[in-house]
Design a protein around this motif. Structure first.
Motif, PDB file in Angstrom:
ATOM      1  N   ASN A   1       0.871  -1.171   0.000  1.00 53.11           N
ATOM      2  CA  ASN A   1       0.000   0.000   0.000  1.00 53.11           C
ATOM      3  C   ASN A   1       0.912   1.226   0.000  1.00 53.11           C
ATOM      4  OD1 ASN A   1      -2.164  -1.687   0.203  1.00 53.11           O
ATOM      5  ND2 ASN A   1      -2.733  -1.084   2.280  1.00 53.11           N
TER       6      ASN A   1
ATOM      7  N   TYR B   1       1.289   5.608  -0.013  1.00 45.26           N
ATOM      8  CA  TYR B   1       0.625   6.816   0.488  1.00 45.26           C
ATOM      9  C   TYR B   1       1.442   8.053   0.128  1.00 45.26           C
ATOM     10  CZ  TYR B   1      -1.719   3.393   3.475  1.00 45.26           C
ATOM     11  OH  TYR B   1      -2.431   2.314   3.929  1.00 45.26           O
TER      12      TYR B   1
ATOM     13  N   TYR C   1       1.650  11.958   1.633  1.00 48.09           N
ATOM     14  CA  TYR C   1       1.266  12.905   2.666  1.00 48.09           C
ATOM     15  C   TYR C   1       1.918  14.252   2.376  1.00 48.09           C
ATOM     16  CZ  TYR C   1      -0.210   8.955   5.560  1.00 48.09           C
ATOM     17  OH  TYR C   1      -0.834   7.836   6.038  1.00 48.09           O
TER      18      TYR C   1
ATOM     19  N   LEU D   1       0.692  15.742   9.431  1.00 49.15           N
ATOM     20  CA  LEU D   1       0.708  15.075   8.138  1.00 49.15           C
ATOM     21  C   LEU D   1      -0.718  14.990   7.605  1.00 49.15           C
ATOM     22  CD1 LEU D   1       3.083  12.104   8.915  1.00 49.15           C
ATOM     23  CD2 LEU D   1       3.619  14.165   7.661  1.00 49.15           C
TER      24      LEU D   1
ATOM     25  N   LEU E   1      -3.046  13.374   4.831  1.00 48.49           N
ATOM     26  CA  LEU E   1      -3.108  12.312   3.835  1.00 48.49           C
ATOM     27  C   LEU E   1      -3.709  12.864   2.554  1.00 48.49           C
ATOM     28  CD1 LEU E   1      -2.846   9.341   3.012  1.00 48.49           C
ATOM     29  CD2 LEU E   1      -5.100   8.952   4.034  1.00 48.49           C
TER      30      LEU E   1
ATOM     31  N   TYR F   1      -3.885   7.535  -1.410  1.00 47.00           N
ATOM     32  CA  TYR F   1      -3.310   6.232  -1.133  1.00 47.00           C
ATOM     33  C   TYR F   1      -3.727   5.260  -2.214  1.00 47.00           C
ATOM     34  CZ  TYR F   1      -7.744   4.848   1.169  1.00 47.00           C
ATOM     35  OH  TYR F   1      -9.049   4.565   1.457  1.00 47.00           O
TER      36      TYR F   1
ATOM     37  N   VAL G   1      -3.798   0.925  -3.176  1.00 44.19           N
ATOM     38  CA  VAL G   1      -3.649  -0.458  -2.747  1.00 44.19           C
ATOM     39  C   VAL G   1      -3.186  -1.357  -3.886  1.00 44.19           C
ATOM     40  CG1 VAL G   1      -5.330  -0.175  -0.909  1.00 44.19           C
ATOM     41  CG2 VAL G   1      -6.067  -1.033  -3.144  1.00 44.19           C
TER      42      VAL G   1
ATOM     43  N   GLU H   1      -8.054  11.770  -0.848  1.00 47.43           N
ATOM     44  CA  GLU H   1      -8.602  12.150   0.447  1.00 47.43           C
ATOM     45  C   GLU H   1      -9.033  13.607   0.526  1.00 47.43           C
ATOM     46  OE1 GLU H   1      -9.316  10.274   3.308  1.00 47.43           O
ATOM     47  OE2 GLU H   1      -9.238   8.894   1.614  1.00 47.43           O
TER      48      GLU H   1
ATOM     49  N   LEU I   1       5.726  13.609   1.647  1.00 47.48           N
ATOM     50  CA  LEU I   1       6.279  12.338   2.099  1.00 47.48           C
ATOM     51  C   LEU I   1       5.537  11.174   1.456  1.00 47.48           C
ATOM     52  CD1 LEU I   1       6.619  13.254   5.854  1.00 47.48           C
ATOM     53  CD2 LEU I   1       8.518  12.488   4.430  1.00 47.48           C
TER      54      LEU I   1
ATOM     55  N   ILE J   1       5.271   0.746   8.796  1.00 48.52           N
ATOM     56  CA  ILE J   1       5.170   1.706   7.710  1.00 48.52           C
ATOM     57  C   ILE J   1       6.543   2.334   7.491  1.00 48.52           C
ATOM     58  CG2 ILE J   1       3.935   3.733   6.892  1.00 48.52           C
ATOM     59  CD1 ILE J   1       2.131   3.118   9.505  1.00 48.52           C
ATOM     60  N   TYR J   2       6.945   2.412   6.236  1.00 46.32           N
ATOM     61  CA  TYR J   2       8.235   3.013   5.910  1.00 46.32           C
ATOM     62  C   TYR J   2       8.011   4.312   5.161  1.00 46.32           C
ATOM     63  CZ  TYR J   2      10.250  -1.487   7.155  1.00 46.32           C
ATOM     64  OH  TYR J   2      10.619  -2.611   7.828  1.00 46.32           O
ATOM     65  N   PHE J   3       8.843   5.304   5.489  1.00 46.30           N
ATOM     66  CA  PHE J   3       8.738   6.604   4.848  1.00 46.30           C
ATOM     67  C   PHE J   3       9.987   6.902   4.031  1.00 46.30           C
ATOM     68  CE2 PHE J   3       5.013   8.877   6.373  1.00 46.30           C
ATOM     69  CZ  PHE J   3       4.602   8.075   7.414  1.00 46.30           C
TER      70      PHE J   3
ATOM     71  N   TYR K   1       5.657   7.428  15.592  1.00 47.86           N
ATOM     72  CA  TYR K   1       6.786   7.760  14.756  1.00 47.86           C
ATOM     73  C   TYR K   1       7.467   9.001  15.307  1.00 47.86           C
ATOM     74  CZ  TYR K   1       5.824   4.424  11.094  1.00 47.86           C
ATOM     75  OH  TYR K   1       5.664   3.261  10.393  1.00 47.86           O
TER      76      TYR K   1
ATOM     77  N   GLY L   1      12.426  12.269   6.894  1.00 44.77           N
ATOM     78  CA  GLY L   1      11.223  11.447   6.924  1.00 44.77           C
ATOM     79  C   GLY L   1      10.976  10.911   8.323  1.00 44.77           C
ATOM     80  N   LEU L   2       9.836  10.252   8.488  1.00 41.73           N
ATOM     81  CA  LEU L   2       9.470   9.726   9.801  1.00 41.73           C
ATOM     82  C   LEU L   2      10.159   8.389  10.054  1.00 41.73           C
ATOM     83  CD1 LEU L   2       7.204  11.823   9.174  1.00 41.73           C
ATOM     84  CD2 LEU L   2       5.693  10.369  10.520  1.00 41.73           C
TER      85      LEU L   2
ATOM     86  N   PHE M   1       4.794  11.662  16.232  1.00 43.25           N
ATOM     87  CA  PHE M   1       3.495  11.481  15.603  1.00 43.25           C
ATOM     88  C   PHE M   1       2.869  10.158  16.019  1.00 43.25           C
ATOM     89  CE2 PHE M   1       3.184  14.952  12.678  1.00 43.25           C
ATOM     90  CZ  PHE M   1       4.489  15.292  12.382  1.00 43.25           C
TER      91      PHE M   1
ATOM     92  N   ASP N   1      -7.831   0.853   4.514  1.00 44.29           N
ATOM     93  CA  ASP N   1      -6.413   1.042   4.179  1.00 44.29           C
ATOM     94  C   ASP N   1      -5.936   2.457   4.482  1.00 44.29           C
ATOM     95  OD1 ASP N   1      -7.400  -1.009   1.648  1.00 44.29           O
ATOM     96  OD2 ASP N   1      -5.685  -1.559   2.901  1.00 44.29           O
TER      97      ASP N   1
ATOM     98  N   LEU O   1      -4.540   5.443   6.494  1.00 45.15           N
ATOM     99  CA  LEU O   1      -3.660   5.618   7.645  1.00 45.15           C
ATOM    100  C   LEU O   1      -3.640   7.098   8.008  1.00 45.15           C
ATOM    101  CD1 LEU O   1      -1.567   4.413   9.581  1.00 45.15           C
ATOM    102  CD2 LEU O   1       0.159   4.823   7.830  1.00 45.15           C
TER     103      LEU O   1
ATOM    104  N   PHE P   1      -2.612  10.290  10.580  1.00 48.32           N
ATOM    105  CA  PHE P   1      -1.651  10.753  11.575  1.00 48.32           C
ATOM    106  C   PHE P   1      -2.224  11.893  12.399  1.00 48.32           C
ATOM    107  CE2 PHE P   1       2.443   8.705  10.800  1.00 48.32           C
ATOM    108  CZ  PHE P   1       2.158   8.015   9.636  1.00 48.32           C
ATOM    109  N   GLY P   2      -1.749  12.014  13.635  1.00 46.88           N
ATOM    110  CA  GLY P   2      -2.054  13.167  14.456  1.00 46.88           C
ATOM    111  C   GLY P   2      -1.267  14.377  13.995  1.00 46.88           C
TER     112      GLY P   2
END
Lengths: 112, 113
Positions: free
Chosen positions: A32, A34, A36, A44, A46, A49, A51, A59, A90, A101-103, B36, B43-44, B90, B99, B101, B103-104
């Protein structure tokens, strides 16, 4: 583990010009993906995204669009940039089943 | 709707003291929860996650977080803060049927020597 590549790292573009930010993922398949946006080093937001290939969920109504032409490639685009599009973008990736999750390292966009 | 709240813009703590960064969430069903950290212009980086099982989750750099279902919270904690912990933190949530996601808004942690 996954590695996320984003480019360009920094970009200064005039208002009304087009945009293309690219994100590619290594170390996994069928993630998946994304996009941001982070304004002023804070929250952040969104944007999009995906899939799977060709599947995009948007969004926030905005001046941007996203595409996923390949399994591990995610592109953020605009036909005409606005000043308000400036920010830190990002890309993030996660495998199904909710692995970590990888950024990517982010892309700084300044619209002038 | 799915949402995350980090009620504190900034948390200040002296080095060596315990720290807490607060997070509450709203999601349908059981959540996946994440913390995070972000250093300037980067990046995070992943700290820890709650998927299922033990409510106390231990993560990187000595951080831990406790999932509290009744209070819909997932506060980040560390017993003894370091100056190098100063960064932007975060919290993120995803419902198990989506799906998306979220974030705050982030909490800036400042640890003073």
């Amino acid at each position: 583990s996954q590695t996320i590549h984003q480019w360009p790292a920094t970009l200064v573009q005039p208002v009304g010009s087009p945009l293309s930010l690219e994100c590619t993922v290594e170390g996994t398949s069928n993630p998946n993906l994304y996009w941001y946006r982070q304004a002023a080093g804070r929250g952040l937001q969104l944007l999009f995204y995906s899939v799977g290939i060709g599947q995009i969920s948007s969004e926030v109504p905005q001046n941007l669009s996203a595409s996923r032409p390949q399994d591990r490639q995610f592109i953020l685009s605009s036909k005409k940039l606005l000043l308000s599009d400036s920010g830190f973008y990002l890309c993030a990736s996660v495998r199904g089943g909710w692995d970590t999750i990888y950024f990517g390292e982010g892309s700084w966009l300044t619209v002038v | 709707a799915q949402s995350v709240a980090q009620p504190e813009d900034q948390v200040n703590v002296a080095e060596g003291n315990p720290l807490t960064v607060k997070c509450t969430y709203s999601v349908s069903g059981n959540p996946y929860l994440f913390w995070y950290v972000q250093y300037p212009n980067r990046g995070l980086q992943f700290l820890l996650k709650y998927i299922t099982g033990d409510n106390l989750v231990k993560g990187s750099y000595g951080f831990e977080a406790e999932f509290n279902k009744s209070q819909t919270s997932f506060h980040l904690k560390k017993p003894s803060a370091l100056v190098s912990d100063s960064a932007l933190y975060f919290c993120a949530v995803r419902g198990r049927a989506t799906d998306k996601l979220i974030f705050g808004t982030g909490t800036r942690l400042q640890v003073f020597p």
